[in-house]
Write a protein that holds these residues in place. Structure first.
Motif, short mmCIF file in Angstrom:
data_model
loop_
_atom_site.label_atom_id
_atom_site.label_comp_id
_atom_site.label_asym_id
_atom_site.label_seq_id
_atom_site.Cartn_x
_atom_site.Cartn_y
_atom_site.Cartn_z
N THR A 1 4.34 9.56 -10.13
CA THR A 1 3.70 9.62 -11.44
C THR A 1 2.99 10.96 -11.62
OG1 THR A 1 3.38 7.24 -11.38
CG2 THR A 1 2.07 8.46 -12.97
N TYR A 2 2.35 11.44 -10.58
CA TYR A 2 1.65 12.72 -10.66
C TYR A 2 2.63 13.86 -10.88
CZ TYR A 2 -1.61 16.45 -9.64
OH TYR A 2 -2.39 17.57 -9.73
N VAL A 3 3.81 13.81 -10.24
CA VAL A 3 4.82 14.84 -10.44
C VAL A 3 5.27 14.85 -11.89
CG1 VAL A 3 7.19 15.50 -9.88
CG2 VAL A 3 5.61 14.87 -8.06
N ILE B 1 0.84 -1.20 0.00
CA ILE B 1 0.00 0.00 0.00
C ILE B 1 0.87 1.25 0.00
CG2 ILE B 1 -1.65 1.33 1.38
CD1 ILE B 1 -2.83 -1.40 2.24
N TYR B 2 1.92 1.24 0.81
CA TYR B 2 2.85 2.37 0.85
C TYR B 2 3.53 2.55 -0.51
CZ TYR B 2 7.06 5.01 1.82
OH TYR B 2 8.06 5.93 1.76
N PHE B 3 3.94 1.45 -1.12
CA PHE B 3 4.61 1.51 -2.42
C PHE B 3 3.69 2.09 -3.48
CE2 PHE B 3 5.75 -0.47 -6.50
CZ PHE B 3 7.02 0.09 -6.65
N VAL B 4 2.44 1.67 -3.50
CA VAL B 4 1.48 2.17 -4.49
C VAL B 4 1.28 3.67 -4.30
CG1 VAL B 4 -0.96 2.12 -5.17
CG2 VAL B 4 0.31 -0.01 -4.88
N ALA B 5 1.16 4.13 -3.06
CA ALA B 5 0.99 5.56 -2.81
C ALA B 5 2.21 6.35 -3.26
CB ALA B 5 0.73 5.80 -1.33
N THR B 6 3.40 5.82 -3.01
CA THR B 6 4.63 6.50 -3.42
C THR B 6 4.73 6.58 -4.93
OG1 THR B 6 5.72 5.70 -1.42
CG2 THR B 6 7.14 6.48 -3.18
#
Length: 90
Positions: free
Chosen positions: A22-24, A12-17
């Protein structure tokens, strides 16, 4: 079997990171990345480096300037980062 909860939390942490990075890159693709009139354009994927540099600069400032000020303000001179924030926020 005992490691599965750790893997689940880490995934879950990896997906959020990854989503943040990706957004940046997506934002960088939408901006004008040229430097002056030189024609040099900063690659969109390298914008993540600015986050790393910001953290590299901010963490020592926090550790050497802000934490000692908070220690004087709260009177708590030991403990982890979580302990320090607990005393400041309560």
């Amino acid at each position: 079997m005992r490691v599965i909860p750790i893997w689940a939390g880490a995934s879950i942490y990896f997906v959020a990171t990854v989503q943040q990075q990706t957004y940046v890159v997506f934002q960088a693709l939408q901006t004008d990345r040229r430097l002056g009139s030189t024609g040099f354009e900063i690659p969109a994927a390298s914008y993540i480096v600015f986050t790393m540099l910001g953290l590299t600069i901010w963490i020592p400032i926090y550790d050497r300037v802000i934490v000692p000020l908070l220690r004087r303000f709260t009177g708590v001179h030991d403990g982890t980062v979580l302990h320090r924030w607990y005393f400041v926020c309560t």
